[in-house]
Design a protein around this motif. Structure first.
Motif, PDB file in Angstrom:
ATOM      1  N   PHE A  90       0.964  -1.346   0.186  1.00  0.00           N
ATOM      2  CA  PHE A  90      -0.084   0.306  -0.119  1.00  0.00           C
ATOM      3  C   PHE A  90       0.718   1.373  -0.180  1.00  0.00           C
ATOM      4  CE2 PHE A  90       0.403  -1.315   4.383  1.00  0.00           C
ATOM      5  CZ  PHE A  90       1.080  -0.196   5.093  1.00  0.00           C
ATOM      6  N   ASN A  91       0.439   2.259  -0.708  1.00  0.00           N
ATOM      7  CA  ASN A  91       0.908   3.468  -0.813  1.00  0.00           C
ATOM      8  C   ASN A  91       1.602   4.401   0.018  1.00  0.00           C
ATOM      9  OD1 ASN A  91       2.666   5.494  -1.796  1.00  0.00           O
ATOM     10  ND2 ASN A  91       0.607   6.681  -2.985  1.00  0.00           N
ATOM     11  N   THR A  92       2.584   4.572   1.068  1.00  0.00           N
ATOM     12  CA  THR A  92       2.813   5.342   2.208  1.00  0.00           C
ATOM     13  C   THR A  92       4.222   6.923   1.441  1.00  0.00           C
ATOM     14  OG1 THR A  92       4.518   3.793   2.822  1.00  0.00           O
ATOM     15  CG2 THR A  92       3.132   3.718   3.443  1.00  0.00           C
ATOM     16  N   THR A  93       3.602   7.697  -0.105  1.00  0.00           N
ATOM     17  CA  THR A  93       4.547   8.099  -0.319  1.00  0.00           C
ATOM     18  C   THR A  93       3.498   9.588  -0.882  1.00  0.00           C
ATOM     19  OG1 THR A  93       4.522   7.446  -2.121  1.00  0.00           O
ATOM     20  CG2 THR A  93       6.029   6.633  -0.714  1.00  0.00           C
ATOM     21  N   GLY A  94       4.425  10.017  -1.002  1.00  0.00           N
ATOM     22  CA  GLY A  94       3.687  12.247  -1.538  1.00  0.00           C
ATOM     23  C   GLY A  94       2.208  12.154  -0.873  1.00  0.00           C
ATOM     24  N   LEU A  95       1.559  12.524  -1.120  1.00  0.00           N
ATOM     25  CA  LEU A  95      -0.033  12.984   0.205  1.00  0.00           C
ATOM     26  C   LEU A  95      -0.132  12.128   0.951  1.00  0.00           C
ATOM     27  CD1 LEU A  95      -2.272  14.637  -2.820  1.00  0.00           C
ATOM     28  CD2 LEU A  95      -0.483  15.776  -0.614  1.00  0.00           C
ATOM     29  N   PHE A  96       0.564  10.647   0.926  1.00  0.00           N
ATOM     30  CA  PHE A  96      -0.158   9.409   1.730  1.00  0.00           C
ATOM     31  C   PHE A  96       0.828   9.133   2.822  1.00  0.00           C
ATOM     32  CE2 PHE A  96      -2.296   9.232  -2.105  1.00  0.00           C
ATOM     33  CZ  PHE A  96      -4.129   8.321  -2.318  1.00  0.00           C
ATOM     34  N   ALA A  97       2.007   9.947   2.610  1.00  0.00           N
ATOM     35  CA  ALA A  97       3.038  10.243   4.128  1.00  0.00           C
ATOM     36  C   ALA A  97       2.099  10.335   5.207  1.00  0.00           C
ATOM     37  CB  ALA A  97       4.440  10.833   3.341  1.00  0.00           C
ATOM     38  N   TYR A  98       1.078  12.002   4.806  1.00  0.00           N
ATOM     39  CA  TYR A  98       0.608  12.832   5.744  1.00  0.00           C
ATOM     40  C   TYR A  98      -1.526  12.058   6.008  1.00  0.00           C
ATOM     41  CZ  TYR A  98       4.104  16.101   4.290  1.00  0.00           C
ATOM     42  OH  TYR A  98       5.724  16.242   4.268  1.00  0.00           O
ATOM     43  N   SER A  99      -1.321  11.736   5.273  1.00  0.00           N
ATOM     44  CA  SER A  99      -2.772  11.501   5.056  1.00  0.00           C
ATOM     45  C   SER A  99      -3.255   9.702   4.556  1.00  0.00           C
ATOM     46  CB  SER A  99      -4.123  12.194   4.003  1.00  0.00           C
ATOM     47  OG  SER A  99      -5.326  11.779   4.324  1.00  0.00           O
ATOM     48  N   ARG A 100      -3.622   8.604   5.389  1.00  0.00           N
ATOM     49  CA  ARG A 100      -3.708   7.378   4.929  1.00  0.00           C
ATOM     50  C   ARG A 100      -5.098   8.131   3.049  1.00  0.00           C
ATOM     51  NH1 ARG A 100      -4.869   6.392   9.939  1.00  0.00           N
ATOM     52  NH2 ARG A 100      -7.353   6.413   9.362  1.00  0.00           N
ATOM     53  N   HIS A 101      -5.705   8.566   3.562  1.00  0.00           N
ATOM     54  CA  HIS A 101      -7.177   9.125   2.721  1.00  0.00           C
ATOM     55  C   HIS A 101      -7.230  10.619   2.127  1.00  0.00           C
ATOM     56  CE1 HIS A 101      -8.499   4.839   2.883  1.00  0.00           C
ATOM     57  NE2 HIS A 101      -8.450   5.318   4.478  1.00  0.00           N
ATOM     58  N   PRO A 102      -6.493  11.044   1.188  1.00  0.00           N
ATOM     59  CA  PRO A 102      -6.078  12.039   1.511  1.00  0.00           C
ATOM     60  C   PRO A 102      -6.853  12.874  -0.515  1.00  0.00           C
ATOM     61  CG  PRO A 102      -4.214  11.886   0.251  1.00  0.00           C
ATOM     62  CD  PRO A 102      -4.018  10.072   1.041  1.00  0.00           C
ATOM     63  N   ASN A 103      -6.955  11.611  -1.464  1.00  0.00           N
ATOM     64  CA  ASN A 103      -8.309  11.869  -2.061  1.00  0.00           C
ATOM     65  C   ASN A 103      -9.789  11.938  -1.400  1.00  0.00           C
ATOM     66  OD1 ASN A 103      -7.805   8.913  -1.526  1.00  0.00           O
ATOM     67  ND2 ASN A 103      -7.857   8.310  -3.494  1.00  0.00           N
ATOM     68  N   PHE A 104     -10.369  10.890  -0.131  1.00  0.00           N
ATOM     69  CA  PHE A 104     -10.998  11.071   0.517  1.00  0.00           C
ATOM     70  C   PHE A 104     -11.469  12.073   1.097  1.00  0.00           C
ATOM     71  CE2 PHE A 104     -11.524   6.341   0.786  1.00  0.00           C
ATOM     72  CZ  PHE A 104     -11.887   6.166  -0.336  1.00  0.00           C
ATOM     73  N   ALA A 105     -10.759  12.649   1.765  1.00  0.00           N
ATOM     74  CA  ALA A 105     -10.521  14.257   2.643  1.00  0.00           C
ATOM     75  C   ALA A 105     -11.183  15.367   1.511  1.00  0.00           C
ATOM     76  CB  ALA A 105      -9.565  14.373   2.919  1.00  0.00           C
ATOM     77  N   ALA A 106     -10.176  15.030   0.494  1.00  0.00           N
ATOM     78  CA  ALA A 106     -10.470  16.099  -0.545  1.00  0.00           C
ATOM     79  C   ALA A 106     -12.478  16.374  -1.333  1.00  0.00           C
ATOM     80  CB  ALA A 106      -9.317  16.158  -1.531  1.00  0.00           C
ATOM     81  N   GLU A 107     -12.076  15.149  -1.173  1.00  0.00           N
ATOM     82  CA  GLU A 107     -13.805  14.266  -1.467  1.00  0.00           C
ATOM     83  C   GLU A 107     -14.792  15.166  -1.151  1.00  0.00           C
ATOM     84  OE1 GLU A 107     -16.469  11.945  -3.841  1.00  0.00           O
ATOM     85  OE2 GLU A 107     -14.306  12.910  -4.502  1.00  0.00           O
ATOM     86  N   GLN A 108     -14.549  14.602   0.297  1.00  0.00           N
ATOM     87  CA  GLN A 108     -15.297  14.753   1.421  1.00  0.00           C
ATOM     88  C   GLN A 108     -15.513  17.081   1.161  1.00  0.00           C
ATOM     89  OE1 GLN A 108     -15.389  12.384   5.276  1.00  0.00           O
ATOM     90  NE2 GLN A 108     -13.533  12.138   3.803  1.00  0.00           N
ATOM     91  N   CYS A 109     -14.630  17.299   1.396  1.00  0.00           N
ATOM     92  CA  CYS A 109     -14.657  19.072   1.790  1.00  0.00           C
ATOM     93  C   CYS A 109     -15.477  19.583   0.353  1.00  0.00           C
ATOM     94  CB  CYS A 109     -12.768  19.654   2.145  1.00  0.00           C
ATOM     95  SG  CYS A 109     -12.164  19.018   3.155  1.00  0.00           S
ATOM     96  N   VAL A 110     -15.420  19.338  -1.009  1.00  0.00           N
ATOM     97  CA  VAL A 110     -15.923  19.551  -1.834  1.00  0.00           C
ATOM     98  C   VAL A 110     -17.072  19.925  -1.153  1.00  0.00           C
ATOM     99  CG1 VAL A 110     -16.469  19.283  -4.657  1.00  0.00           C
ATOM    100  CG2 VAL A 110     -14.941  18.325  -3.699  1.00  0.00           C
ATOM    101  N   TRP A 111     -18.335  17.924  -0.806  1.00  0.00           N
ATOM    102  CA  TRP A 111     -19.782  18.610  -0.588  1.00  0.00           C
ATOM    103  C   TRP A 111     -19.780  19.929   0.763  1.00  0.00           C
ATOM    104  CZ3 TRP A 111     -22.104  18.317  -4.821  1.00  0.00           C
ATOM    105  CH2 TRP A 111     -21.169  17.328  -5.685  1.00  0.00           C
TER     106      TRP A 111
END
Length: 345
Positions: free
Chosen positions: A243-264
Motif C-alpha cells: 500500500f502507498n505511504t508516499t507523497g500525499l499518502f505520507a500525511y493522510s491515509r486517504h487524501p483523496n477521500f479528504a478532498a472529496e468530502q471537503c468539496v461538498w
C-alpha cells in the motif's frame, strides 16, 4: 408557483417555506408525467411549474428501483457506484437548467456546474481506467459483506441502503445548490463567490492529484509483481508493503477521500455565506456524506489491515483524513528502508 417568495436571505433556508409547501407535488408528479408523456410542450411546462427540489428528489426515488433490479439480475451490487460520479452533477445541472428556464439569475450556478463537471470527469476517468480509489470504485466491499450476511438480510440491505439510501444521498449533497438558486435574486455574484468556486476547483485538483499518485503506485506494484523488477523511482520495500505511504499518502491515509468530502462541505458553506446564516437545514447532505465516508473507510481499512501486515502501523502513524500534528511526513517509513530507489541503484 414552483419557487417560494423570498423576502430576505433567511427565507432561503426556511424549510417550512422552501420545501414543505411543495411536498404534495411529489405525489402528483408521476401521474402528471404519465398523462403528458407524449406532449413535449406540456412536459416543459410541467418541468418549470414543479419545484426543482421536488423533481430532483423524484429522480433519486425513480433511480432506486432501477439500481435494485439491475443489481439483483446481474449480482453486481455496485450499480450506484457506477453512477456516483455522474448523479451529483446531474442534479446540479438540473438546478442550473431550471434557473435558466425560469428566468432566474444563474451566474453562480453556472460557475458551480463547471466545477461539478470537473469533479465528475475526474471520478469517471478513474472508474474507467480501473485505478480510481473513490468510494464508488470499491466493488469488493459488497463481496465481503455478502460473505458475512445471509442472502435474505443482504437483499434487505440492498433495498434499503445500497439502492435507496445511496441514491437519495447523492441528491442530498446537492441541496445547497437549491438554496443558491433561491438566493440568486437577493444576492448578486461577488468576490466571495469567486473564492468559493476556486476552492472547489483546488479540491477537485487535489483529489485528481492524490488519485494519480495512487494510480502510479498501484501500476508500479502490479508491474513489480508480474516481472519481479522494481520500476524506476520506487523502493522495493514500498512495493512489498502493498500500500502507498508516499507523497500525499505520507500525511493522510486517504487524501483523496479528504478532498472529496471537503468539496461538498465547501458547497454547503457557500450556501451559508450567500444566505448570511451560520447553518441551515441543507447540512443534512454533507453530514450524511461524511458519515458514509467514515463508515466506508472504516470497513475498507478493516479489510486492508487483514491483508497487509504493516497497515496497523501505518494507521498509528498517519491520520485517516487529516495529518497528525506535530511531525513531518510520518508515513514514509524511512526508518525502515535499507535501500535506495531503483533509479539510484
Amino acid at each position: 408557483m414552483a419557487l417560494p417568495v423570498i423576502r430576505n436571505m433567511a427565507d432561503c433556508t426556511d424549510f417550512y417555506k422552501t420545501v414543505q409547501p411543495y411536498v404534495p407535488q411529489l405525489y402528483d408528479l408521476p401521474q402528471q408525467i404519465f398523462d403528458n408523456i407524449t406532449n413535449l410542450q406540456a412536459l416543459k411546462v410541467l418541468y418549470v411549474s414543479t419545484n426543482p427540489l421536488i423533481s430532483a428528489f423524484a429522480i433519486s426515488l425513480f433511480l432506486a428501483p432501477i439500481f435494485l433490479i439491475v443489481s439483483e439480475v446481474n449480482k453486481n451490487y455496485s450499480q450506484v457506484d457506477r453512477c456516483w460520479s455522474l448523479l451529483p452533477t446531474l442534479y446540479n445541472a438540473h438546478y442550473t437548467l431550471y434557473a435558466h428556464a425560469a428566468g432566474q439569475p444563474a451566474r453562480r450556478l453556472d460557475t458551480l456546474l463547471m466545477f461539478s463537471c470537473a469533479w465528475s470527469a475526474r471520478l469517471t476517468y478513474n472508474y474507467w481506467r480501473k485505478g480510481g480509489y473513490s468510494i464508488g470504485s470499491e466493488d469488493y466491499r459488497w463481496d465481503v459483506l455478502r460473505e458475512k450476511i445471509n442472502p435474505p438480510l443482504f437483499f434487505v440491505f440492498n433495498v434499503v441502503f445500497i439502492s435507496l439510501a445511496q441514491s437519495i444521498l447523492l441528491f442530498l449533497i446537492t441541496i445547497p445548490t437549491y438554496i443558491l438558486l433561491l438566493a440568486a435574486k437577493g444576492k448578486s455574484f461577488q468576490t466571495a463567490d469567486v473564492v468559493f468556486s476556486r476552492t472547489l476547483g483546488a479540491l477537485v485538483f487535489l483529489t485528481f492529484y492524490a488519485d494519480g499518485q495512487q494510480w502510479t503506485y498501484q501500476g508500479a506494484k502490479k508491474e513489480y509483481q508480474k516481472t519481479a523488477k522494481v520500476p524506476q523511482g520506487f523502493h522495493q520495500e514500498d512495493l512489498d508493503r502493498g500500500f502507498n505511504t508516499t507523497g500525499l499518502f505520507a500525511y493522510s491515509r486517504h487524501p483523496n477521500f479528504a478532498a472529496e468530502q471537503c468539496v461538498w462541505v465547501v458547497l454547503y458553506g457557500w450556501s451559508c455565506w450567500v444566505t448570511q446564516t451560520y447553518y441551515n437545514w441543507s447540512a443534512i447532505g454533507p453530514i450524511a456524506y461524511l458519515t458514509l465516508f467514515q463508515a466506508s473507510t472504516w470497513f475498507t481499512e478493516l479489510i486492508s489491515a487483514k491483508k497487509y501486515p504493516e497497515y496497523e502501523e501505518y494507521q498509528r502513524r498517519v491520520g485517516k483524513f487529516l495529518p497528525k500534528l506535530p511531525g513531518g511526513p510520518p508515513g514514509d517509513f524511512s526508518d525502515k528502508r535499507g535501500s535506495q530507489p531503483a533509479s539510484a541503484k
